[in-house]
Design an enzyme around this catalytic site. Structure first.
Site, PDB file in Angstrom:
ATOM      1  N   ASN A  26      -2.170   1.985   5.433  1.00 21.00           N
ATOM      2  CA  ASN A  26      -1.281   0.881   5.066  1.00 21.00           C
ATOM      3  C   ASN A  26      -1.044   0.082   6.339  1.00 21.00           C
ATOM      4  O   ASN A  26      -0.750   0.665   7.379  1.00 21.00           O
ATOM      5  CB  ASN A  26       0.044   1.451   4.534  1.00 21.00           C
ATOM      6  CG  ASN A  26       1.117   0.398   4.373  1.00 21.00           C
ATOM      7  OD1 ASN A  26       0.811  -0.772   4.141  1.00 21.00           O
ATOM      8  ND2 ASN A  26       2.369   0.803   4.490  1.00 21.00           N
ATOM      9  N   GLY A  27      -1.186  -1.253   6.269  1.00 21.48           N
ATOM     10  CA  GLY A  27      -0.957  -2.081   7.445  1.00 21.48           C
ATOM     11  C   GLY A  27      -2.193  -2.896   7.773  1.00 21.48           C
ATOM     12  O   GLY A  27      -3.115  -3.011   6.964  1.00 21.48           O
ATOM     13  N   LYS A  60       6.281  -4.718  -3.484  1.00 21.61           N
ATOM     14  CA  LYS A  60       7.719  -4.617  -3.242  1.00 21.61           C
ATOM     15  C   LYS A  60       8.059  -4.536  -1.762  1.00 21.61           C
ATOM     16  O   LYS A  60       9.027  -5.117  -1.298  1.00 21.61           O
ATOM     17  CB  LYS A  60       8.276  -3.400  -3.966  1.00 21.61           C
ATOM     18  CG  LYS A  60       9.771  -3.344  -3.887  1.00 21.61           C
ATOM     19  CD  LYS A  60      10.367  -2.561  -4.996  1.00 21.61           C
ATOM     20  CE  LYS A  60      11.862  -2.715  -4.999  1.00 21.61           C
ATOM     21  NZ  LYS A  60      12.295  -4.066  -5.353  1.00 21.61           N
ATOM     22  N   LYS A  86      13.133 -15.604  -9.006  1.00 23.92           N
ATOM     23  CA  LYS A  86      12.872 -14.611 -10.056  1.00 23.92           C
ATOM     24  C   LYS A  86      11.871 -15.168 -11.071  1.00 23.92           C
ATOM     25  O   LYS A  86      10.972 -14.466 -11.522  1.00 23.92           O
ATOM     26  CB  LYS A  86      14.174 -14.253 -10.789  1.00 23.92           C
ATOM     27  CG  LYS A  86      15.077 -13.333 -10.022  1.00 23.92           C
ATOM     28  CD  LYS A  86      14.593 -11.896 -10.081  1.00 23.92           C
ATOM     29  CE  LYS A  86      15.025 -11.094  -8.875  1.00 23.92           C
ATOM     30  NZ  LYS A  86      14.397 -11.452  -7.605  1.00 23.92           N
ATOM     31  N   CYS A 101       0.841  -1.179   0.000  1.00 21.51           N
ATOM     32  CA  CYS A 101       0.000   0.000   0.000  1.00 21.51           C
ATOM     33  C   CYS A 101       0.891   1.249   0.000  1.00 21.51           C
ATOM     34  O   CYS A 101       1.810   1.373   0.805  1.00 21.51           O
ATOM     35  CB  CYS A 101      -0.955   0.089   1.184  1.00 21.51           C
ATOM     36  SG  CYS A 101      -2.205  -1.182   1.162  1.00 21.51           S
ATOM     37  N   GLU A 109      17.809 -17.907  -5.954  1.00 20.04           N
ATOM     38  CA  GLU A 109      17.429 -16.589  -6.460  1.00 20.04           C
ATOM     39  C   GLU A 109      16.928 -16.690  -7.905  1.00 20.04           C
ATOM     40  O   GLU A 109      15.935 -16.057  -8.274  1.00 20.04           O
ATOM     41  CB  GLU A 109      18.630 -15.640  -6.349  1.00 20.04           C
ATOM     42  CG  GLU A 109      18.415 -14.237  -6.875  1.00 20.04           C
ATOM     43  CD  GLU A 109      17.345 -13.426  -6.134  1.00 20.04           C
ATOM     44  OE1 GLU A 109      16.828 -13.869  -5.098  1.00 20.04           O
ATOM     45  OE2 GLU A 109      17.025 -12.330  -6.626  1.00 20.04           O
ATOM     46  N   GLU A 130       8.371 -15.336  -9.478  1.00 21.95           N
ATOM     47  CA  GLU A 130       7.799 -13.994  -9.297  1.00 21.95           C
ATOM     48  C   GLU A 130       7.305 -13.408 -10.611  1.00 21.95           C
ATOM     49  O   GLU A 130       6.252 -12.793 -10.664  1.00 21.95           O
ATOM     50  CB  GLU A 130       8.881 -13.030  -8.771  1.00 21.95           C
ATOM     51  CG  GLU A 130       9.248 -13.178  -7.327  1.00 21.95           C
ATOM     52  CD  GLU A 130      10.363 -12.204  -6.944  1.00 21.95           C
ATOM     53  OE1 GLU A 130      10.165 -11.448  -5.994  1.00 21.95           O
ATOM     54  OE2 GLU A 130      11.445 -12.205  -7.577  1.00 21.95           O
ATOM     55  N   ARG A 137       4.197  -0.539  -4.664  1.00 20.95           N
ATOM     56  CA  ARG A 137       3.841  -1.025  -3.319  1.00 20.95           C
ATOM     57  C   ARG A 137       2.543  -1.819  -3.320  1.00 20.95           C
ATOM     58  O   ARG A 137       2.220  -2.484  -2.328  1.00 20.95           O
ATOM     59  CB  ARG A 137       3.717   0.153  -2.349  1.00 20.95           C
ATOM     60  CG  ARG A 137       4.978   0.976  -2.240  1.00 20.95           C
ATOM     61  CD  ARG A 137       4.785   2.107  -1.265  1.00 20.95           C
ATOM     62  NE  ARG A 137       4.702   1.620   0.097  1.00 20.95           N
ATOM     63  CZ  ARG A 137       5.729   1.468   0.910  1.00 20.95           C
ATOM     64  NH1 ARG A 137       6.931   1.768   0.499  1.00 20.95           N
ATOM     65  NH2 ARG A 137       5.562   1.019   2.130  1.00 20.95           N
ATOM     66  N   TRP A 186      -2.591  -2.774  -1.780  1.00 18.55           N
ATOM     67  CA  TRP A 186      -2.300  -4.206  -1.828  1.00 18.55           C
ATOM     68  C   TRP A 186      -3.273  -4.818  -0.825  1.00 18.55           C
ATOM     69  O   TRP A 186      -3.175  -4.578   0.377  1.00 18.55           O
ATOM     70  CB  TRP A 186      -0.853  -4.489  -1.430  1.00 18.55           C
ATOM     71  CG  TRP A 186      -0.452  -5.911  -1.652  1.00 18.55           C
ATOM     72  CD1 TRP A 186       0.050  -6.459  -2.802  1.00 18.55           C
ATOM     73  CD2 TRP A 186      -0.512  -6.989  -0.701  1.00 18.55           C
ATOM     74  NE1 TRP A 186       0.293  -7.800  -2.625  1.00 18.55           N
ATOM     75  CE2 TRP A 186      -0.045  -8.153  -1.354  1.00 18.55           C
ATOM     76  CE3 TRP A 186      -0.942  -7.085   0.629  1.00 18.55           C
ATOM     77  CZ2 TRP A 186       0.025  -9.385  -0.719  1.00 18.55           C
ATOM     78  CZ3 TRP A 186      -0.877  -8.314   1.262  1.00 18.55           C
ATOM     79  CH2 TRP A 186      -0.385  -9.452   0.594  1.00 18.55           C
ATOM     80  N   HIS A 202      18.648 -37.132  -4.006  1.00 20.80           N
ATOM     81  CA  HIS A 202      17.766 -37.393  -2.863  1.00 20.80           C
ATOM     82  C   HIS A 202      16.343 -36.936  -3.145  1.00 20.80           C
ATOM     83  O   HIS A 202      15.595 -36.639  -2.215  1.00 20.80           O
ATOM     84  CB  HIS A 202      18.324 -36.709  -1.612  1.00 20.80           C
ATOM     85  CG  HIS A 202      19.707 -37.166  -1.276  1.00 20.80           C
ATOM     86  ND1 HIS A 202      19.985 -38.406  -0.761  1.00 20.80           N
ATOM     87  CD2 HIS A 202      20.908 -36.546  -1.438  1.00 20.80           C
ATOM     88  CE1 HIS A 202      21.284 -38.534  -0.598  1.00 20.80           C
ATOM     89  NE2 HIS A 202      21.868 -37.412  -1.000  1.00 20.80           N
TER      90      HIS A 202
HETATM   91  C1  G6P Z   1       9.294  -8.618  -1.417  1.00 22.19           C
HETATM   92  C2  G6P Z   1       9.956  -8.231  -2.719  1.00 22.19           C
HETATM   93  C3  G6P Z   1      11.299  -8.943  -2.859  1.00 22.19           C
HETATM   94  C4  G6P Z   1      12.179  -8.642  -1.651  1.00 22.19           C
HETATM   95  C5  G6P Z   1      11.465  -8.995  -0.342  1.00 22.19           C
HETATM   96  C6  G6P Z   1      12.219  -8.481   0.867  1.00 22.19           C
HETATM   97  O1  G6P Z   1       8.912  -9.940  -1.448  1.00 22.19           O
HETATM   98  O2  G6P Z   1       9.132  -8.547  -3.823  1.00 22.19           O
HETATM   99  O3  G6P Z   1      11.946  -8.508  -4.040  1.00 22.19           O
HETATM  100  O4  G6P Z   1      13.359  -9.366  -1.750  1.00 22.19           O
HETATM  101  O5  G6P Z   1      10.170  -8.380  -0.304  1.00 22.19           O
HETATM  102  O6  G6P Z   1      12.191  -7.081   0.833  1.00 22.19           O
HETATM  103  P1  G6P Z   1      13.233  -6.152   1.572  1.00 22.19           P
HETATM  104  O7  G6P Z   1      12.762  -4.764   1.279  1.00 22.19           O
HETATM  105  O8  G6P Z   1      13.150  -6.490   3.023  1.00 22.19           O
HETATM  106  O9  G6P Z   1      14.567  -6.451   0.995  1.00 22.19           O
END
Ligand code: G6P
Length: 613
Positions: A101-102, A608, A486, A2, A482, A489, A27, A75, A505
């Site tokens: 927000n929250g 994000k 990606k 948000c 990672e 996501e 956000r 969000w 395994h």
């Molecule tokens: C969200 C984002 C990720 C990020 C994670 C942690 O899931 O989409 O890209 O790595 O939050 O965020 P931070 O701001 O704590 O690095």
């Protein structure tokens, strides 16, 4: 999670607020809304879906020309992403508008109370409750009303409100969720982060926990929830609005991938003296504190957690301190063993991730020292930590982390070497050598980016793949995680990262004809045994029909016969390999998502900055 904007000044509030929302849209993009105050009333527009839908509505139904307003990009937590749940929410008189927000954790009991009072609730949100409570206690002073209401709320919240009876004022409040003030000339701003007002001012004020702020055209007043005068920390934002523009790229993500050499260089800048010795000015831990440490615990979420896994290899190698790495959301609930000698390192791009914030609060309650690695000045996690090492990635707008991730890896190396320097586990010349190896990384990343074109062709050829596996060993394992994250996501594909040694395994059962498997091959010079084992693993999966996509250093000919696609990366020390090996995987995910027609910068369901637990 948000995005919130508040504005009071002389410009058209709707223009300023919508522009701020555009910069905050990363956000959350489930709905957007705006409220503008005039002397007579509030004008409100809100719409489900991305900000573009709200802009279309505003074009069809223009809003009155006020100079005070609030806005929100959502969000969804409480209630689906519909028009009726879009913020701002109003009280029964339609004279108060609130954005939030929250999560207000005691909202159910507050809602019941309002229902008993006969207040008609028109949305499923926890936010609407606040609008009605403000309406009930408002007695001519919105800041007072906000203080009274905040004292009744539990959970995490940033609230920003306007009242038609006080048309010169915007009031904000924060507990656990972010809110910063932007100071202008004859105008002031509120925002979830500085990008909300970066086009107008770089002069900002960081608010503390449990504070209420009232902004007028000519002043800002901060108090605690109890009404005691308070102050915030003023700071200058060290980037401007152009840094948060696409700059000719189709997506923010691609732009941010290409900014990585500079981001890495900026993160190293000014931290090494002529003798190669490290100086981390924001460290704020004495040498004695550092010598006292007997264990390191790293907490983080998402990509930052993967940077944390890499930290374990670096810190243990250089300092011989034991390191645990934990997903922040799991950390405090297992009653971790923490003492004053434990150094907790919190890694967070945004500095606002609620799980990470709660983890560090728990650690500090147990007496441990907390060091934050963070990209956003003025955010909560560094403020609540004993020390901070900032990354200098600049604003990262795409939801999926790229340049922030790379700079987090650089920062963990800097921290590891700094601990080694102070604790005397490495000689000065060794530290200087490793620092100089880090200094070579921007050029190495540049080289990867110059040769990354085949990843685009590869991505197009993988559009119909149902799943993708990623295998790595040593620091290549977090890279595999990672790479898989990606792809999940952005391309919405089933993707998993595994340590290559675990292949037999379980994961090997997933291999079938044509399944793409990405393998990150460790440098041959570092640990030849690891390298040779992974080459065997590639042969094993290929024998079972996998399509092998192999990432290996440029002088490594041993893998060529077993690679359906061979991606070359420059030769760098083993511990630094994630800094080059991750880059092709970022490009792969970005291109694959684009080829599948998905929104690269704003993938579905994600946000994000995750400011709820
Ligand atoms: C969200 C984002 C990720 C990020 C994670 C942690 O899931 O989409 O890209 O790595 O939050 O965020 P931070 O701001 O704590 O690095």
């Amino acid at each position: 999670m948000c995005g919130i904007v508040g504005y009071v000044g002389e410009q058209s509030a709707v223009d300023v607020v919508v522009e701020g929302l555009r910069r905050l849209e990363y956000r959350g993009y489930d709905s957007a809304g705006v409220a503008v105050v005039t002397a007579e009333a509030l004008s409100v527009r809100r719409k489900a879906g991305k900000l573009a839908n709200l802009e279309k509505l505003l074009a069809e139904q223009p809003i009155s020309n006020g100079t005070v307003g609030v806005g929100h990009t959502r969000w969804a937590t409480h209630g689906p992403p519909t028009d009726k749940n879009a913020h701002p929410h109003l009280d029964v008189t339609d004279r108060i508008a609130v954005v939030h927000n929250g999560i207000i954790e005691n909202f159910a009991s507050l809602r019941r109370e309002l229902e008993v009072d006969g207040v008609p609730l028109t949305s499923d949100t926890d936010t609407e409750v606040v609008a009605h409570l403000l309406g009930q206690v408002f007695d001519g002073n919105l800041a007072d009303a906000m203080r009274q209401v905040c004292r009744r709320l539990e959970g995490a919240f940033t609230l920003v409100a306007v009242h038609a009876d006080e048309p010169e004022v915007v009031v904000g409040a924060r507990r656990n969720s972010p809110l910063v003030v932007g100071l202008g000339e004859g105008e002031n701003f509120l925002g979830s982060d500085v990008s909300a007002f970066i086009a107008h001012t770089r002069h900002a004020v960081e608010l503390g926990q449990d504070q209420v702020v009232q902004i007028r055209r000519d002043g800002v007043e901060i108090t605690t929830f109890d009404g005691a005068p308070a102050s915030g920390r003023e700071f200058e934002v060290d980037w401007d609005a152009s840094a948060a523009e696409k700059g000719g790229y189709d997506f923010f993500m691609m732009k941010e991938i290409y900014e990585q050499p500079k981001a890495v260089a900026d993160t190293l800048l000014g931290r090494v003296d002529d003798n190669g010795m490290l100086h981390l000015d924001e460290m704020r831990l004495s040498d004695e504190d550092i010598r006292d440490i007997d264990k390191v615990v790293v907490v983080a979420c998402g990509s930052a957690f993967h940077a944390g896994l890499i930290a374990k290899y670096a810190i243990e190698h250089w300092t011989r301190l034991p390191v645990e790495v934990e997903v922040a959301s799991e950390f405090r609930y297992r009653d971790p063993i923490l003492t004053r000698q434990t150094l907790v390192i919190a890694i967070s791009q945004s500095g606002e991730t609620m799980d990470t914030l709660m983890a560090i609060r728990h650690a500090r309650d147990q007496g441990s020292r907390v060091l934050a690695i963070c990209n956003v000045n003025g955010s909560t996690i560094p403020r609540e930590s004993d020390a901070v090492v900032y990354t200098y990635a600049g604003p990262e707008v795409a939801v999926a982390s790229t340049k922030a991730f790379l700079t987090q890896i650089v920062a963990v190396h800097l921290v590891a070497l700094y601990l080694a320097q102070i604790r005397g586990t490495k000689w000065a010349d060794e530290i200087a050598l490793h620092v100089s190896e880090l200094a070579d990384i921007p050029a190495a990343v540049d080289q990867v980016l110059e040769t990354v074109e085949p990843m685009r062709t590869l991505a197009r050829s993988m559009v119909t793949a149902k799943a993708v596996l990623f295998l790595g060993r040593h620091v290549g394992y977090p890279v595999a995680l990672e790479g898989a994250l990606k792809l999940k996501e952005l391309a919405y594909m089933h993707a998993e990262g595994f340590p290559a040694g675990e292949l037999k395994h379980g994961p090997i059962a997933l291999i079938e004809d044509g399944l793409p498997v990405v393998v990150i091959v460790p440098p041959r010079s570092g640990r030849p045994v690891l390298h040779d084992k992974i080459v065997s693993n590639i042969q094993e999966i290929r024998a079972r029909g996998a399509r092998t996509i192999v990432i290996a250093e440029e002088n490594d000919d041993s893998v060529a016969p077993y690679a359906d696609t061979l991606v070359r990366v420059p030769v760098v020390p083993t511990l630094l390999q994630p800094l080059v090996a991750t880059v092709p995987l970022q490009v792969l995910a970005c291109e694959l998502a684009h080829a599948k027609g998905f929104d690269v910068d704003q993938p579905r369901n994600l946000a994000k900055s995750v400011t709820v637990e």
